[in-house]
Each structure stands twice: as C-alpha cells, then as structure tokens.
Scaffold this active site. Structure first.
Site, PDB file in Angstrom:
ATOM      1  N   PHE A 122      36.856  81.784  47.818  1.00 11.23           N
ATOM      2  CA  PHE A 122      36.304  83.012  46.976  1.00 11.23           C
ATOM      3  C   PHE A 122      35.614  82.447  45.750  1.00 11.23           C
ATOM      4  CE2 PHE A 122      36.414  86.298  43.715  1.00 11.23           C
ATOM      5  CZ  PHE A 122      35.610  87.223  44.317  1.00 11.23           C
ATOM      6  N   LYS A 181      38.176  83.490  33.387  1.00  5.09           N
ATOM      7  CA  LYS A 181      39.559  84.439  33.483  1.00  5.09           C
ATOM      8  C   LYS A 181      40.362  84.108  32.190  1.00  5.09           C
ATOM      9  CE  LYS A 181      39.482  85.818  37.999  1.00  5.09           C
ATOM     10  NZ  LYS A 181      39.096  85.425  39.199  1.00  5.09           N
ATOM     11  N   ASP A 220      36.409  74.808  41.245  1.00  2.87           N
ATOM     12  CA  ASP A 220      36.568  76.216  40.827  1.00  2.87           C
ATOM     13  C   ASP A 220      38.100  76.257  40.451  1.00  2.87           C
ATOM     14  OD1 ASP A 220      36.610  78.786  40.197  1.00  2.87           O
ATOM     15  OD2 ASP A 220      35.492  79.423  41.933  1.00  2.87           O
TER      16      ASP A 220
HETATM   17  C1  LIG Z   1      37.649  85.375  39.912  1.00  2.00           C
HETATM   18  C2  LIG Z   1      37.162  84.487  40.446  1.00  2.00           C
HETATM   19  C3  LIG Z   1      35.844  84.001  40.574  1.00  2.00           C
HETATM   20  C4  LIG Z   1      34.711  85.037  39.924  1.00  2.00           C
HETATM   21  O1  LIG Z   1      35.167  85.402  38.663  1.00  2.00           O
HETATM   22  P1  LIG Z   1      34.528  86.877  37.936  1.00  2.00           P
HETATM   23  O2  LIG Z   1      34.596  86.598  36.557  1.00  2.00           O
HETATM   24  O3  LIG Z   1      35.102  87.929  38.893  1.00  2.00           O
HETATM   25  O4  LIG Z   1      32.978  86.715  38.366  1.00  2.00           O
HETATM   26  C5  LIG Z   1      35.469  82.897  40.923  1.00  2.00           C
HETATM   27  N1  LIG Z   1      36.294  82.010  41.634  1.00  2.00           N
HETATM   28  C6  LIG Z   1      37.575  82.334  41.569  1.00  2.00           C
HETATM   29  C7  LIG Z   1      38.372  81.301  42.156  1.00  2.00           C
HETATM   30  C8  LIG Z   1      38.043  83.416  41.024  1.00  2.00           C
HETATM   31  O5  LIG Z   1      39.349  83.550  41.172  1.00  2.00           O
END
Ligand SMILES: *Cc1c(COP(=O)(O)O)cnc(C)c1O
Length: 427
Positions: A146, A275, A233
């Site tokens: 994701f 985040k 990520d």
């Molecule tokens: C939440 C998340 C995203 C996307 O972030 P948004 O601010 O919702 O666009 C990308 N990668 C990971 C691992 C995430 O948990």
C-alpha cells in the site's frame, strides 16, 4: 452557533451519507474531540484511539506543543508558494535532514505525493546517473503493497478495489513477493534497467505483515550491489511507531543500545515520510535523499504549491522534537513488548484469535475466521461499545496502533478491554 453543535451521531452520519462521496466505510462513531490517547464522540462517550489515524497521531491527539506551533505560525505567515523563499523552510529542512541523517529533503503534503516524488526521483536518477535508456526504467515493488491512491500508485497495487476500472495503468513496475530475498535477487540479476526497490519495512495496510528481521538489511545490500535505489516507504512505520526512529532501524536514536540494530541496520537511499511527520495536525510529507540522488531534480521539474509551506515546517519541526523529548521510541518499544506478551498469553487459551504480530506499537491480531467473514468487523463494533476504537484491515485482521504517548497503566487497561471483548466472541 456552529452547524455541527446540535448534531447527534445519527444525524452526522446521515449528512455524510447523503452529501459525501462513499469512498470510505467508517466504523459508525462520530468523533468531535481528541486529547492524547483519547477521543470523544458527539454524545460525550470517551474512547481509547487504537488507530491513531493510521499512525499519523503518534504524538497523541491535539498535542499542545504542536497545536501551539501551528497557531503561532498561522498567525504570522501561512503560504508563500515556492516562488519566494520563506524563513521557516530552510530551518525545518536542516533540522529534519540531520534528524534522519540525509543531505536533503523535498517537501510535499500527502503520503501519496511523497511516493510519487520518490518514483519520479528514482526514474530521473536512473536515466541521468545510472544510464538507463529513456522510458525503460523499472521499479520493483512488493505484492500486497500500500503506497497511496494516485493513478500511478494504484497501477502497481494488487488490491482489486483500489485498481479496478481506474486504468489504463502506468507501466514500469515489477511486482515480487514480500519478504522474499531470493525473488528480489532474481529480478535484480535478470533486469538491467531497474531504478529502485520500493518497499514498506512492515506492510501496515496489508495486515501488519512483519518481515524477517534481516529482510531490510539484505535488501539494501542487494540494491547497493546492483546500483539500484533502496526506497523505504516509512509513512506508516516511521517516526517511532515500531519502537525505532525508522522501522528499517537506520539511525535508530535509541538511548539504550538497540539489540536489533547490529543485525538489522539498513539505510535507505530514499526515505519517504508522511503521517506522523506532523503528529496528525496538518498534511506534511517529505522525501529525503543524499545529494547524489536529490541533485537530479532541477528548478521547474517537480513541485507543489503547498509543499514546504511555513505552517508545515513549523508543525513538523515541533512534531519531531516532541518524539525526542517524550522518548516515544523507547515507549513504543517497551509498551509493544508488553502488548504482544499479554495478547499472546490470551491467545494460548483462546480459539477466537490465532496470532499477534508487529513491532513496537504497530500490531495486528488475526481473528480465527474466514477472510470474508464479518467477525473482525463485529469485534471492532464491540470494542467500540467497550470504549476502544480499532478497525479491521483486510478481512479478519485487526490493527492495534494507539498513540505513542500512552502510559503503561493505560495500555494494561486497553489490553483488558481487548481481551474481555475477544472473549465475547469465543467459539
Ligand atoms: C498512508 C500511507 C500512504 C499514503 O499516504 P496518504 O497521506 O494517505 O496519501 C502511503 N504509504 C503508506 C505505507 C501509508 O501507510
């Protein structure tokens, strides 16, 4: 009088249902206030938050220092765009790059934008530094990843809900199994034009899939060997969530010696944050890399009107300071160990839960039922009634990720609520 003041939960839900796009399926609870590890609904009922807005609220709801930094900056200067300099961005970039150990930072707003930035950066690096022929660059990704919701990112998702009828898809991605070093080595050996390997150190959305302790380190070594960028990520796993500053354990700033660090230390070439970079107060994301990579981006080649705005810089700096000052890395590690111990003790006596996995305070409990059953959802509804908010990820898995400012006493209270609730579903 604010339009929402007199709304009941039912009325607020009905409004969203009628006037909002149906792109989410929220648990039916309407929140109107948050403080630390707690949130309150419009009827005044208090809950422990065990989602933390997908790990954005690591520092706790409405952290007074972060809120204050936001208010002070908002009163002074909010947005200049990058057409001009502002007096906040450089200081924030200096602080954040030294905090995470990189030369440079590229500021964006949402996680998906930062992932897009990392993709563009690594493709450009591949063409200009590695000598990959134009339009031939490939990026390796993992199944069940994701990384966000843009057209390019869903192109390499294998979640049918996220993908179906959103094509045509962006090419240039090779998908391999997660936590499979051999699969990575095979692709790296057989493909010449690989720009990067994009990976989550723990797959949060997929159900907190936690790879072998040395997966990140070995992946990084393979990437180095094949001149491929190792792109982490850490939007969900980073900034203390897993009991380390980063889940790849690079630059672990633990006060005591981190026993995992020796065996597992990995330093990404490209780090993606979002985040908790703002403690959930504001959309702030970033891509960090060293000069040899970041310098391929020149004026006019990438940008964002709001990226690097003064409020974002002030909020993110304060949010990162709070992580250090309140020892959230150490707290997440210590409480996470207690959480998994207690839940494991329960699982040994239970047939409703089969497994708890995770690191630090990013954990998931696997419910003993089929993937398409509603049991995990029903348990989350019962948890809500018992004063704790969590959400299923992918069918029968429940993620438990409270704010990292939780105390041990609060955690034990929560473990009691979770066990009591799970017992109601014992078969
Ligand atoms: C939440 C998340 C995203 C996307 O972030 P948004 O601010 O919702 O666009 C990308 N990668 C990971 C691992 C995430 O948990």
């Amino acid at each position: 009088m604010a339009a929402t003041e007199t709304l009941t939960s039912q009325e607020a839900i009905a409004l969203e249902d009628k006037y909002g796009a149906h792109n989410y399926h929220p648990l039916p609870v309407v929140l109107s206030r948050g403080e630390g590890v707690y949130v309150w609904d419009v009827e005044g009922k208090k809950y422990y938050d065990f989602l933390s807005a997908y790990s954005a609220v690591n520092q706790g709801h409405c952290h007074p220092r972060i809120v204050n930094a936001m208010i002070e900056q908002a009163k002074t200067l909010t947005l200049t765009s990058r057409a001009f300099y502002n007096d906040t961005l450089g200081a924030y970039e200096k602080y954040a790059t030294s905090y995470f150990g990189f030369d440079k930072l590229l500021p964006m707003n949402t996680g998906a934008e930062a992932v897009e930035t990392a993709i563009k950066l690594s493709r450009k690096w591949a063409y200009e530094k590695k000598g990959v022929p134009e339009h031939e660059a490939q990026i390796i990704v993992c199944s069940n990843n994701f990384h966000g919701r843009t057209t390019t990112i869903i192109s390499f998702s294998n979640d049918e809900d996220a993908r179906k009828n959103f094509g045509p898809y962006t090419p240039g991605f090779i998908k391999i199994a997660y936590d499979d070093i051999e699969a990575l080595e095979n692709v790296l050996t057989s493909h010449k034009n690989v720009a990067g390997f994009l990976v989550e150190p723990i797959q949060g959305e997929a159900g907190v899939y936690t790879p072998a302790d040395d997966y990140m380190k070995r992946a990084q070594e393979l990437c180095n060997k094949h001149n491929v960028l190792f792109i982490a990520d850490e939007i969900q796993t980073g900034i203390a969530r897993t009991g380390a500053l980063l889940a790849v354990c690079g630059n672990c700033s633990c006060e005591e010696h981190c026993e995992r660090q020796e065996k597992t230390y990995a330093q990404p070439d490209v780090l993606i944050l979002g985040k908790a970079l703002s403690g959930g107060a504001y959309p702030v994301s970033a891509v960090l890399a060293n000069d040899a990579v970041m310098d391929v981006i020149k004026p006019g080649q990438h940008g964002s009107t709001f990226g690097g705005n003064p409020v974002a810089g002030a909020v993110a700096t304060e949010a990162l300071e709070v992580v250090k000052d309140e020892h959230l890395i150490q707290n997440a590690r210590r409480l996470g160990t207690i959480f998994r111990e207690k839940i494991n003790d329960f699982i040994a006596t239970s047939n409703i839960a089969t497994l708890v996995r995770g690191r630090g305070l990013l954990n998931a409990v696997v419910i003993n039922d089929t993937e398409d059953s509603s049991t995990a959802w029903d348990i989350c509804m019962a948890l809500r009634d018992n004063g704790l908010l969590a959400k299923p990820t992918h069918g029968n898995i429940i993620r438990f990720a409270p704010p990292l400012v939780m105390t041990e006493e609060q955690l034990l209270d929560c473990v009691a609520i979770i066990i009591k609730t799970l017992k109601e579903f014992e078969k």
